[in-house]
Design a protein around this motif. Sequence first.
Motif, PDB file in Angstrom:
ATOM      1  N   ASN A 191       2.030 -11.117   3.276  1.00  0.00           N
ATOM      2  CA  ASN A 191       3.449 -11.077   2.224  1.00  0.00           C
ATOM      3  C   ASN A 191       4.664 -11.521   3.168  1.00  0.00           C
ATOM      4  O   ASN A 191       5.560 -10.642   3.248  1.00  0.00           O
ATOM      5  CB  ASN A 191       3.353  -9.781   1.692  1.00  0.00           C
ATOM      6  CG  ASN A 191       4.876  -9.816   0.776  1.00  0.00           C
ATOM      7  OD1 ASN A 191       5.258 -10.912   0.445  1.00  0.00           O
ATOM      8  ND2 ASN A 191       5.293  -8.512   0.658  1.00  0.00           N
ATOM      9  N   MET A 214      -4.033  -4.834   9.306  1.00  0.00           N
ATOM     10  CA  MET A 214      -3.443  -5.139   7.836  1.00  0.00           C
ATOM     11  C   MET A 214      -3.417  -6.683   7.757  1.00  0.00           C
ATOM     12  O   MET A 214      -3.099  -7.493   8.545  1.00  0.00           O
ATOM     13  CB  MET A 214      -2.003  -4.590   8.039  1.00  0.00           C
ATOM     14  CG  MET A 214      -1.250  -4.356   6.724  1.00  0.00           C
ATOM     15  SD  MET A 214      -1.958  -2.837   6.012  1.00  0.00           S
ATOM     16  CE  MET A 214      -1.474  -3.236   4.237  1.00  0.00           C
ATOM     17  N   GLU A 222      -1.839  -6.430   2.088  1.00  0.00           N
ATOM     18  CA  GLU A 222      -0.462  -6.503   1.706  1.00  0.00           C
ATOM     19  C   GLU A 222       0.049  -7.856   1.009  1.00  0.00           C
ATOM     20  O   GLU A 222       0.104  -8.756   1.771  1.00  0.00           O
ATOM     21  CB  GLU A 222       0.597  -6.006   2.968  1.00  0.00           C
ATOM     22  CG  GLU A 222       1.928  -5.861   2.318  1.00  0.00           C
ATOM     23  CD  GLU A 222       2.041  -4.642   1.374  1.00  0.00           C
ATOM     24  OE1 GLU A 222       1.940  -3.588   1.914  1.00  0.00           O
ATOM     25  OE2 GLU A 222       2.359  -4.819   0.331  1.00  0.00           O
ATOM     26  N   ARG A 259      -1.810  -8.997   6.713  1.00  0.00           N
ATOM     27  CA  ARG A 259      -0.324  -8.962   6.034  1.00  0.00           C
ATOM     28  C   ARG A 259      -0.035 -10.420   5.470  1.00  0.00           C
ATOM     29  O   ARG A 259       0.452 -11.522   6.210  1.00  0.00           O
ATOM     30  CB  ARG A 259       0.571  -8.927   7.305  1.00  0.00           C
ATOM     31  CG  ARG A 259       2.294  -8.800   7.118  1.00  0.00           C
ATOM     32  CD  ARG A 259       2.938  -8.234   8.462  1.00  0.00           C
ATOM     33  NE  ARG A 259       4.293  -8.427   8.555  1.00  0.00           N
ATOM     34  CZ  ARG A 259       4.905  -7.751   9.282  1.00  0.00           C
ATOM     35  NH1 ARG A 259       4.668  -6.620   9.671  1.00  0.00           N
ATOM     36  NH2 ARG A 259       6.322  -7.988   9.181  1.00  0.00           N
ATOM     37  N   HIS A 294       3.634  -6.178  17.469  1.00  0.00           N
ATOM     38  CA  HIS A 294       4.041  -5.012  17.035  1.00  0.00           C
ATOM     39  C   HIS A 294       3.719  -4.814  15.558  1.00  0.00           C
ATOM     40  O   HIS A 294       3.883  -3.917  14.760  1.00  0.00           O
ATOM     41  CB  HIS A 294       5.449  -4.939  16.993  1.00  0.00           C
ATOM     42  CG  HIS A 294       6.258  -6.145  16.595  1.00  0.00           C
ATOM     43  ND1 HIS A 294       6.256  -7.231  17.258  1.00  0.00           N
ATOM     44  CD2 HIS A 294       7.007  -6.345  15.437  1.00  0.00           C
ATOM     45  CE1 HIS A 294       6.905  -8.239  16.675  1.00  0.00           C
ATOM     46  NE2 HIS A 294       7.278  -7.727  15.371  1.00  0.00           N
ATOM     47  N   HIS A 295       3.152  -5.974  14.979  1.00  0.00           N
ATOM     48  CA  HIS A 295       2.707  -5.776  13.608  1.00  0.00           C
ATOM     49  C   HIS A 295       1.522  -4.985  13.272  1.00  0.00           C
ATOM     50  O   HIS A 295       0.581  -4.831  14.195  1.00  0.00           O
ATOM     51  CB  HIS A 295       2.325  -7.191  12.948  1.00  0.00           C
ATOM     52  CG  HIS A 295       3.293  -8.059  12.439  1.00  0.00           C
ATOM     53  ND1 HIS A 295       3.135  -9.409  11.925  1.00  0.00           N
ATOM     54  CD2 HIS A 295       4.463  -8.174  13.005  1.00  0.00           C
ATOM     55  CE1 HIS A 295       4.454  -9.748  11.667  1.00  0.00           C
ATOM     56  NE2 HIS A 295       5.267  -8.997  12.326  1.00  0.00           N
ATOM     57  N   GLN A 296       1.294  -4.179  12.415  1.00  0.00           N
ATOM     58  CA  GLN A 296       0.272  -3.310  12.127  1.00  0.00           C
ATOM     59  C   GLN A 296      -1.094  -3.908  12.236  1.00  0.00           C
ATOM     60  O   GLN A 296      -1.356  -4.866  11.407  1.00  0.00           O
ATOM     61  CB  GLN A 296       0.232  -2.515  10.688  1.00  0.00           C
ATOM     62  CG  GLN A 296      -0.625  -1.379  10.737  1.00  0.00           C
ATOM     63  CD  GLN A 296      -0.319  -0.290   9.437  1.00  0.00           C
ATOM     64  OE1 GLN A 296       0.890  -0.074   9.429  1.00  0.00           O
ATOM     65  NE2 GLN A 296      -1.209   0.055   8.808  1.00  0.00           N
ATOM     66  N   ARG A 321      -1.521  -3.566  -6.417  1.00  0.00           N
ATOM     67  CA  ARG A 321      -0.866  -3.730  -5.223  1.00  0.00           C
ATOM     68  C   ARG A 321      -1.025  -2.534  -4.301  1.00  0.00           C
ATOM     69  O   ARG A 321      -1.387  -2.745  -3.029  1.00  0.00           O
ATOM     70  CB  ARG A 321       0.660  -4.330  -5.362  1.00  0.00           C
ATOM     71  CG  ARG A 321       1.367  -4.233  -3.911  1.00  0.00           C
ATOM     72  CD  ARG A 321       2.541  -4.861  -4.189  1.00  0.00           C
ATOM     73  NE  ARG A 321       3.405  -5.492  -2.830  1.00  0.00           N
ATOM     74  CZ  ARG A 321       4.427  -5.665  -2.770  1.00  0.00           C
ATOM     75  NH1 ARG A 321       5.059  -6.076  -3.730  1.00  0.00           N
ATOM     76  NH2 ARG A 321       4.927  -5.999  -1.428  1.00  0.00           N
ATOM     77  N   ARG A 323      -3.298  -2.139  -1.011  1.00  0.00           N
ATOM     78  CA  ARG A 323      -2.585  -1.823   0.453  1.00  0.00           C
ATOM     79  C   ARG A 323      -3.222  -0.463   0.924  1.00  0.00           C
ATOM     80  O   ARG A 323      -3.776  -0.386   2.120  1.00  0.00           O
ATOM     81  CB  ARG A 323      -1.108  -1.344   0.175  1.00  0.00           C
ATOM     82  CG  ARG A 323      -0.371  -0.771   1.741  1.00  0.00           C
ATOM     83  CD  ARG A 323       1.017  -0.329   1.232  1.00  0.00           C
ATOM     84  NE  ARG A 323       1.742  -1.317   0.698  1.00  0.00           N
ATOM     85  CZ  ARG A 323       2.351  -1.118  -0.574  1.00  0.00           C
ATOM     86  NH1 ARG A 323       2.020   0.166  -1.218  1.00  0.00           N
ATOM     87  NH2 ARG A 323       3.022  -1.848  -1.131  1.00  0.00           N
TER      88      ARG A 323
END
Lengths: 463, 451
Positions: B46, B42, B389, B44, B37-39, B379, B383
């Motif tokens: 962070n 991306m 991110e 990620r 379900h994480h984009q 930042r 993004r």
Amino acid sequence: MASPLHTQTNSNTSAMNGTSASAADPKSQLSKKPRLHAPTPPLLITPSDILSEFSHHDPSIARINNGSFGCCPSSVLSAQQHLQLQWLQQPDHFYFNQLQSRILQSRNIIKEMVNADHVDEVSIVDNATTAAAIVLQQIAWGFAEGRFHPGDAAVMLHYAYGAVKKSVEAYVTRAGGYVIEVPLPFPVNSVVEIVQEFREALMRGKQNGRRVRLAVIDHVTSMPSVVIPVKELVRICREEGVDQIFVDAAHGIGCVDVDMKQIGADFYTSNLHKWFFCPPSVAFLYCRRSTESSDLHHPVVSHEYGNGLAIESAWIGTRDYSAQLVVPKVLEFINRFEGGIDGIKKRNHEAVVEMGEMLVKAWGTHLGCPPEMCSSMVMVGLPACLGISSDQDTLKLRTYLRDKFSVEVPIYYRAPKDGEVGPVTGYARISYQVYNKVDDYYKFRDATNQLVHNAFTCASLPN
Amino acid sequence: MEHEDPRNGESTHCSSKKPKISSKFISEAEIRGEFSHHQPCMARINNGSFGSCPGSVLAAQRQLQLQFLRQPDAFYFNTLRDGITASRKIIKDLINADHVDEVSLVDNATTAAAIVLQQIGRSFAEGKFQKNDTVLMLHCAFQAVKKSIQAYVTRAGGSAIEVRLPFPVNSEEEIISEFKKSIEKGKSNGRKIRLAIIDHITSMPSVLIPVKELVRICRAEGIDQVFVDAAHAIGSVKVDVKEVGADFYVSNLHKWFFCPPSVAFLYCKNSNVSSDVHHPVVSHEFGNGLPIESAWIGTRDYSSQLVVPAVLEFVNRFEGGIDWIMKRNHDEVVKMGKMLAESWGTNLGSPPKMCAGMLMVGLPSRLCLNSEEDAVRLRSHLRDYYEVEVPLFYQALKDGEEGVRDKDGFITGYARISHQVYNTLEDYEKFRDAINRLVEDGKTCKMLCIE
């Protein structure tokens, strides 16, 4: 005489049978035939739409307790899930680009609905319990910082919500304040009785040169449930020089008329998940702009401390704010009903009174207040022979009704007064919301009749 | 876990290579599924800010939410409290607390700080503490905590003293030395230090603090109460509250312990003080002890507090459980940090042993990150234009101090990279290449466009 409830039931049946509903009864708004030419947008919600929107409710239960935990239609739940998923997908993006503007949107809708002057006056918090802590913490500072003197008073109703009473103890009594409770009669016969008691309590509050720093007034008391004449009581408070007035309207929006300027209080809170179809949980706290309102703070202090309560409340650390963001979707849902929220309120009220009267007739008891002093909940006397003689009995009976009869209804114990003969000591608080059916109340009626028939008493229930 | 590392570009279908006997442990493919379900696309990196939650735990949560909606009264009377107690018991065991009464569940560390500080504020208001008695905190304490000190301590007449920690930091001794100095200052003029707030892992810049030693010093110096803000700790470093020895210890479970947003535990060592902490949202259970008060603060969705058992199940699908996950995250973030620093010609903000699952990596000085606004700008640009991110930190140069240099100038910007089980090598390569690209193109922060 055709009633909105029976007509609704008829139209439910006819909708389910697929036959065309009669449009003859002016009160059967839900059974209007669609016009032959282009329908007027938006199409009114149908009984089967409503069934579907609440299909996640346990179908075996007569759920006549909307007052405790409210309800939320599945179209709103879907919208909420979608927002939750958006957060989980990319939380940083949601935090920086979505969250604050969506909360503001919800606040603007609420501002319009409650006739506040400015959106700055509208903060969104978890529930009325949180709102109470916010208002009362500010009072505690008044004592701690010497603006109030030890013994200055706070006035609240005897039937104030238990959590609020504890909050008053934690923040006012502990800080040196003196608390006065307004005794209210129950059953109650007229608003005059309430106004009278309130005036007398204010007099007591002002004795010995004390100032009354805060009045906490329920708009609709919880147990026993009665609609309080808040506008009148607020006026009296102003006359008598009460510093600040906080109306606890946990049951307010979607239940009674909520007009901030008309009511005239300094602070007013209402849950949106009880009678306004929001998911658990979300409430608004209205703070009329003044010096005091700039000293209100959310007790969970975060980055936005000092930027105003509404902004502080919009970020109190990482959590799921999705319930606060679906207010636009809720408005869509409500506007599918004829008359919107006002139509729903009116029909809920008429239905609950009709059901209450049906029950008291069946049981030979009485309502706890006249119909005009209730909203979408009403207190219905239970047969005295059930032997409800304590708070514990009410809990035991409630559990018994749930487990053995699939009826969910909260019960209130009213201690008998000296000299009363065969008094009614137990009252059920029945609610009516759009998903309820007359069968729910028949189920309760029949369960109670059976208990009476079996010579059941609460004493027979194990502890 | 011996599975093929997808970073090597080899097949990730481990099940075809592994003997049946170890298929009871989670596979790389299953991990991907749990975080599907994480984009996608991306990088990620962070996890530190908002954490993560696997699909199986989210499903368990949804079931609980549905149960409540279906019949809320029955849920309230029959399910809720027992569910919270079960979660508290699991946490008590995880953190080595003596008694479940010492463990309360609250929304987040921010709430826990309000609880501890409100108690301090009351003591000032009720005359138990003198005006100007002090609260000690780290200079880089989380901003929300600093505001809470303002709201509850300063407002009530107390004073606050900040410990300036060096950054970049080279050893634990540097931290301990500054801490001792600040205690001296705090006690000057006969003031008493009533509370020390110590981060277990600071947020920005992120460094693993030697809390056990600092708590010991606090006790030796007669500081009344010690509160460890360990927002990032559980699932990131070993948490043993008896070893740490603080009066209060809070950690978020939704950051590194796979809970949905949001839930944290607040440990309160049994004492006179612990009976006087209260949840600020006062409800029916006021006076029955913080754990019971916190278990009902009005109608809300408590489901994230109830899924701790499901999280434990998830974590134990990894061979070696949470210990393995912690070690793996640490090893990988150090490896990735070194890879980035080497590629950019920069530094790490701390030695590897002073980090857990997050690490500060110096950004090339040519980016000219010279303000907080520059950090925000870069930042956002990363993004929006590079699908990366990562939070960034601006480290002002101190007068008279030797800053850290790369070949072009002083390093004033740092990225806080995280590693959690869903991260892959590609995430960090994406970040590496983005920065290299910006530097090649001669971009500075102020030039960057954002959406």
